[in-house]
Design an enzyme around this catalytic site. Structure first.
Site, PDB file in Angstrom:
ATOM      1  CB  THR A 121      67.767  87.324  49.098  1.00 49.40           C
ATOM      2  OG1 THR A 121      68.886  87.404  48.213  1.00 49.40           O
ATOM      3  CG2 THR A 121      67.300  88.714  49.495  1.00 49.40           C
ATOM      4  CD  GLU A 154      76.974  85.965  45.942  1.00 54.41           C
ATOM      5  OE1 GLU A 154      77.604  85.373  46.818  1.00 54.41           O
ATOM      6  OE2 GLU A 154      77.510  86.827  45.201  1.00 54.41           O
ATOM      7  CG  PHE A 256      71.591  99.854  38.086  1.00 52.78           C
ATOM      8  CD1 PHE A 256      70.580  98.911  38.126  1.00 52.78           C
ATOM      9  CD2 PHE A 256      72.896  99.431  38.150  1.00 52.78           C
ATOM     10  CE1 PHE A 256      70.880  97.566  38.222  1.00 52.78           C
ATOM     11  CE2 PHE A 256      73.212  98.082  38.244  1.00 52.78           C
ATOM     12  CZ  PHE A 256      72.194  97.148  38.294  1.00 52.78           C
ATOM     13  N   GLY A 260      63.371 101.770  30.333  1.00 53.05           N
ATOM     14  CA  GLY A 260      63.046 100.615  29.497  1.00 53.05           C
ATOM     15  C   GLY A 260      61.692 100.039  29.845  1.00 53.05           C
ATOM     16  CB  CYS A 267      67.147  89.690  42.585  1.00 51.11           C
ATOM     17  SG  CYS A 267      68.074  88.165  42.760  1.00 51.11           S
TER      18      CYS A 267
HETATM   19  P1  NAD Z   1      67.081  78.788  42.146  1.00 51.81           P
HETATM   20  O1  NAD Z   1      65.625  78.575  42.158  1.00 51.81           O
HETATM   21  O2  NAD Z   1      67.820  78.891  40.856  1.00 51.81           O
HETATM   22  O3  NAD Z   1      67.806  77.640  43.000  1.00 51.81           O
HETATM   23  C1  NAD Z   1      67.337  77.125  44.192  1.00 51.81           C
HETATM   24  C2  NAD Z   1      67.663  75.631  44.227  1.00 51.81           C
HETATM   25  O4  NAD Z   1      67.388  75.126  45.538  1.00 51.81           O
HETATM   26  C3  NAD Z   1      66.818  74.804  43.262  1.00 51.81           C
HETATM   27  O5  NAD Z   1      67.680  74.067  42.409  1.00 51.81           O
HETATM   28  C4  NAD Z   1      66.008  73.884  44.181  1.00 51.81           C
HETATM   29  O6  NAD Z   1      65.769  72.583  43.602  1.00 51.81           O
HETATM   30  C5  NAD Z   1      66.914  73.801  45.393  1.00 51.81           C
HETATM   31  N1  NAD Z   1      66.254  73.381  46.631  1.00 51.81           N
HETATM   32  C6  NAD Z   1      65.063  73.794  47.146  1.00 51.81           C
HETATM   33  N2  NAD Z   1      64.831  73.196  48.330  1.00 51.81           N
HETATM   34  C7  NAD Z   1      65.886  72.389  48.578  1.00 51.81           C
HETATM   35  C8  NAD Z   1      66.243  71.519  49.643  1.00 51.81           C
HETATM   36  N3  NAD Z   1      65.436  71.313  50.690  1.00 51.81           N
HETATM   37  N4  NAD Z   1      67.415  70.853  49.566  1.00 51.81           N
HETATM   38  C9  NAD Z   1      68.236  71.000  48.505  1.00 51.81           C
HETATM   39  N5  NAD Z   1      67.965  71.831  47.464  1.00 51.81           N
HETATM   40  C10 NAD Z   1      66.808  72.516  47.503  1.00 51.81           C
HETATM   41  O7  NAD Z   1      67.324  80.105  43.017  1.00 51.81           O
HETATM   42  P2  NAD Z   1      68.532  81.171  42.901  1.00 51.81           P
HETATM   43  O8  NAD Z   1      68.263  82.126  41.810  1.00 51.81           O
HETATM   44  O9  NAD Z   1      69.821  80.427  42.941  1.00 51.81           O
HETATM   45  O10 NAD Z   1      68.340  81.968  44.263  1.00 51.81           O
HETATM   46  C11 NAD Z   1      68.658  81.381  45.511  1.00 51.81           C
HETATM   47  C12 NAD Z   1      68.648  82.476  46.557  1.00 51.81           C
HETATM   48  O11 NAD Z   1      69.680  83.433  46.268  1.00 51.81           O
HETATM   49  C13 NAD Z   1      67.345  83.283  46.626  1.00 51.81           C
HETATM   50  O12 NAD Z   1      67.108  83.643  47.951  1.00 51.81           O
HETATM   51  C14 NAD Z   1      67.662  84.518  45.788  1.00 51.81           C
HETATM   52  O13 NAD Z   1      66.880  85.618  46.154  1.00 51.81           O
HETATM   53  C15 NAD Z   1      69.115  84.749  46.153  1.00 51.81           C
HETATM   54  N6  NAD Z   1      69.883  85.475  45.145  1.00 51.81           N
HETATM   55  C16 NAD Z   1      69.709  85.211  43.827  1.00 51.81           C
HETATM   56  C17 NAD Z   1      70.468  85.878  42.892  1.00 51.81           C
HETATM   57  C18 NAD Z   1      70.289  85.615  41.423  1.00 51.81           C
HETATM   58  O14 NAD Z   1      70.786  86.407  40.626  1.00 51.81           O
HETATM   59  N7  NAD Z   1      69.626  84.541  41.036  1.00 51.81           N
HETATM   60  C19 NAD Z   1      71.430  86.825  43.301  1.00 51.81           C
HETATM   61  C20 NAD Z   1      71.611  87.048  44.668  1.00 51.81           C
HETATM   62  C21 NAD Z   1      70.825  86.368  45.583  1.00 51.81           C
END
Ligand code: NAD
Length: 449
Positions: A121, A154, A256, A260, A267
């Site tokens: 994001t 996503e 939604f 709560g 996010c």
């Molecule tokens: P996360 O912290 O679980 O995962 C990120 C991963 O990236 C980590 O494992 C980290 O070690 C790795 N990383 C960082 N720098 C790196 C590099 N240079 N090379 C390789 N790996 C690297 O984060 P997430 O929850 O998966 O979120 C990722 C993105 O997706 C964010 O922008 C978030 O806002 C977005 N997003 C998250 C969700 C959710 O529900 N978690 C839903 C939609 C969008």
């Protein structure tokens, strides 16, 4: 198709595994060697229903692999997804360092046409920045290669991530390249066999903003309901009735609308604040967004105030509270910005003792917040000798507990219900005092009515 995912966290791992499940060859990369080693052995570093089985089967069938080397991973595939974190920076904006670092590494490794996709994001303009960084690095290397950078935010929900990804409501793709558009359509076709219209193409800026607008819209419903709940408490209205009354209007719908102790997670809080920051940088007043955030920050504190009010002059020192639920929502071990942390920290500061139970998030909570809590392995054991139960996360197993057993083990039959899980009159009839959100507080000593 050959796909590389850079960043194997909640989003990267689910994304990569689901592409592999659709028959693609997927290589997931992460900086964290321990994570990659575990994944290679088929062990999951996160809890996400249904994911472990898919990782195991796709590993076994050779469509899914894991590595720490970005260079070989970039060269191995046609599609390179950036799925690294974009955490909240100190000023509330999205910290883009991980994304731009990955862009630099892609520039260093690129050896021909690739489609690079921002799955993380990211604020409007970031996908353009990613393109610039790659171009600059290629220039330093004396290369002029063709590549496309596409935005594909996503929308999966933790706890339902696999089914969301395999059966998406919609797939948003921002690109101005016909070549990338056709390839992205081919990539996503298997996910939309029944309705191709679920793939929505648009320009890059609109795709980036769509993600923030969606999260802000959902967060706004929760904060609005929390404000309505506060009005219910003072007027004697019941927020459950109001929720059903408005949700049955099909312009509004039921989802939604639950009040709560506030939304948390990785996010909504960070994305609403990042959008406020974007508006601020553009000189656009963000009155609604700011209110959504303010109401939400207040919600866990409201619960602490209710607890303080209940104990009054005797205070909270030496009271013992049993917490049910630590993750920011059910069906995940994600504790980022969990309201549980705010509530527990406030109670600890006031001298209370905390016992806690969560079906899966104990380890991540302990690792993330390192608070002096006594963790229980069983929801009823957690209640033993506690002065009250505080329910924070609405895991299914908390919905219909054995109230007779609860009465036996709790020192006092008091429930602070942070998710309106229990019907006040029902628990009152079983001898409990119950304080919830937007509904009357009940106590067995009160006369009926
Ligand atoms: P996360 O912290 O679980 O995962 C990120 C991963 O990236 C980590 O494992 C980290 O070690 C790795 N990383 C960082 N720098 C790196 C590099 N240079 N090379 C390789 N790996 C690297 O984060 P997430 O929850 O998966 O979120 C990722 C993105 O997706 C964010 O922008 C978030 O806002 C977005 N997003 C998250 C969700 C959710 O529900 N978690 C839903 C939609 C969008």
């Amino acid at each position: 198709m050959k796909i590389t995912i850079i960043g194997s966290g909640y989003v990267g791992l689910v994304t990569g595994t689901c592409y592999a499940h659709m028959g693609n060859n997927v290589l997931c990369v992460d900086l964290d060697k321990e994570k990659i080693d575990r994944l290679t052995r088929g062990e999951l570093p996160i809890y996400e229903p249904g994911l472990k089985e898919l990782v195991e089967s796709n590993l076994k069938e050779g469509r899914l692999s894991f590595d720490t080397n970005t260079t070989t991973a970039v060269r191995a595939s046609e599609f390179i997804f950036i799925a690294v974190g974009t955490p909240k920076d100190r000023d509330g904006s999205a910290d883009l360092r991980q994304v731009l670092e990955v862009a630099r590494r892609i520039g260093e490794a690129l050896d021909g046409y690739r489609i690079i996709i921002t799955k993380s994001t990211v604020p409007v303009g970031t996908t353009k920045k990613v393109k610039q960084v790659i171009k600059e690095v290629l220039k330093e290397r004396g290369l002029d290669l063709t590549f496309d950078v596409v935005s594909n935010p996503e929308f999966l929900k933790e706890g339902k991530a696999v089914s969301d990804f395999l059966n998406p409501d919609r797939i948003v793709i921002g690109t101005d390249s016909e070549r990338a558009k056709e390839r992205m359509r081919a990539l996503y076709d298997p996910f939309c066999r029944t309705d191709e219209n679920r793939i929505i193409f648009m320009d890059v800026a609109s795709a980036e903003l769509t993600k923030y607008a969606a999260n802000a819209m959902l967060a706004s419903r929760i904060s609005l309901m929390n404000e309505i709940a506060a009005i219910c408490e003072v007027t004697g209205a019941n927020v459950d009735h109001v929720r059903v009354g408005i949700g049955s209007d099909n312009r509004i719908g039921f989802r939604f609308l639950f009040p709560g102790v506030g939304y948390g997670g990785s996010c909504f809080p960070k994305d609403v604040r990042a959008l406020i920051k974007t508006a601020e940088e553009l000189g656009i007043p963000s009155r609604v967004l700011t209110a959504i955030d303010q109401v939400n920050r207040q919600q866990p504190r409201q619960m602490v105030s209710k607890i303080k009010d209940y104990y009054g002059r005797n205070g909270l020192a030496d009271k013992t509270f049993a917490i049910w639920g630590l993750s920011f929502k059910p069906e995940t071990d994600d504790v980022r910005e969990s309201p549980a942390a705010v509530i527990i920290e406030s109670l600890l500061k006031k001298g209370a003792n905390i016992k806690a139970y969560d079906p899966v998030a104990e380890e991540t909570f302990q690792r993330t917040y390192a608070l002096p809590i006594k963790y229980s392995q069983d929801m009823y054991e957690c209640l033993e000798d506690a002065d009250a139960l505080i329910l924070i996360t609405e895991w299914h197993q908390f919905r219909r507990p054995d109230f007779a057993r609860m009465r036996q083990v709790l020192a006092q039959p008091v429930i602070f219900d942070g998710r309106n899980q229990y019907e006040p009159d029902y628990v009152k009839a079983r001898g409990f005092t119950c304080i919830s959100i937007g509904r009357k507080s009940v106590s067995p000593d009160q006369p009926a009515g």
